[in-house]
Design an enzyme around this catalytic site. Sequence first.
Site, PDB file in Angstrom:
ATOM      1  N   LYS A 153       0.823  -1.224   0.000  1.00 23.42           N
ATOM      2  CA  LYS A 153       0.000   0.000   0.000  1.00 23.42           C
ATOM      3  C   LYS A 153       0.851   1.267   0.000  1.00 23.42           C
ATOM      4  CE  LYS A 153      -2.438  -0.870   3.788  1.00 23.42           C
ATOM      5  NZ  LYS A 153      -1.888  -2.176   4.251  1.00 23.42           N
ATOM      6  N   ARG A 202      -9.974   1.133   8.208  1.00 23.50           N
ATOM      7  CA  ARG A 202      -9.630  -0.246   8.544  1.00 23.50           C
ATOM      8  C   ARG A 202     -10.783  -0.944   9.237  1.00 23.50           C
ATOM      9  NH1 ARG A 202      -3.662   0.681   8.698  1.00 23.50           N
ATOM     10  NH2 ARG A 202      -2.638  -1.341   8.737  1.00 23.50           N
ATOM     11  N   ARG A 215      11.032  -6.576   5.529  1.00 22.36           N
ATOM     12  CA  ARG A 215      11.029  -5.140   5.845  1.00 22.36           C
ATOM     13  C   ARG A 215      11.542  -4.914   7.271  1.00 22.36           C
ATOM     14  NH1 ARG A 215       5.352  -2.221   5.220  1.00 22.36           N
ATOM     15  NH2 ARG A 215       4.905  -3.497   7.050  1.00 22.36           N
ATOM     16  N   ARG A 260      11.631  -1.741  11.534  1.00 19.06           N
ATOM     17  CA  ARG A 260      10.266  -1.369  11.955  1.00 19.06           C
ATOM     18  C   ARG A 260       9.791  -2.317  13.062  1.00 19.06           C
ATOM     19  NH1 ARG A 260       4.860  -0.239   8.248  1.00 19.06           N
ATOM     20  NH2 ARG A 260       3.443  -1.134   9.760  1.00 19.06           N
ATOM     21  N   ARG A 301      -1.477  -8.900  13.484  1.00 25.27           N
ATOM     22  CA  ARG A 301      -1.903  -7.938  12.445  1.00 25.27           C
ATOM     23  C   ARG A 301      -2.680  -8.645  11.337  1.00 25.27           C
ATOM     24  NH1 ARG A 301       3.722  -5.538  11.126  1.00 25.27           N
ATOM     25  NH2 ARG A 301       2.689  -4.124   9.669  1.00 25.27           N
TER      26      ARG A 301
END
Length: 192
Positions: free
Chosen positions: A14, A91, A130, A136, A147
């Site tokens: 995204k 969301r 990532r 992160r 998640r």
Amino acid sequence: MLNLVIFGGPGSGKGTQSAKIAQKYSLFHISTGDVLRDHIARRTDIGKVADSYISKGMLIPDKLMIKILEDLLVSRKDETKHGVIFDGFPRTLPQAEELDRLLGTLDTNIAAVIGLEVPDDELTARMLKRGAETGRADDNEQTIKSRLAVYHKQTQPLKAYYAETGRYKAIDGMGSIDGIFDKICAAIDAAK
Ligand code: AMP
């Protein structure tokens, strides 16, 4: 004015695709995840609350999230005049309904919802990569599991909400960044 939502699981691309869409169509990119991470980095009160949810892979409560988004739209009025690409918002169903209501009061709407469809095992692999590359904090194995579960339970039902009004555009999110971007542009151009 062209307002779009980019939709998909965590790690579906995204953010990457939103940056390209924003540039090509002169849209203002709002990533609620980036807004919240900025609050956390600045150690604001919102950041403290946000961190307690993000670190567990849970969603920030609707009331707070909607307030943050509304404040942002008001304070960035000039930059949003050509339209917005909403990344990571809505969301939940209450967020989607509130976004439609809010844009309605501004005499505009969401023209299309770009749904990046990527299988869970690929999402997990991308987030782990990532996490290793960027550090992160929520890209760790345990938080990724939450998640994904939260995505399937609370966010994926929005696909039906937008499909009912003909706004959901499914895009195969597997392949090269530019190849996916070309498919997104074709869907946006058809919806404009
Ligand atoms: P993202 O960068 O979009 O993956 O968002 C990272 C985290 O920020 C999510 O896992 C949520 O905890 C929180 N978050 C971002 N956007 C929202 C939203 N619209 N509603 C609730 N929580 C959000």
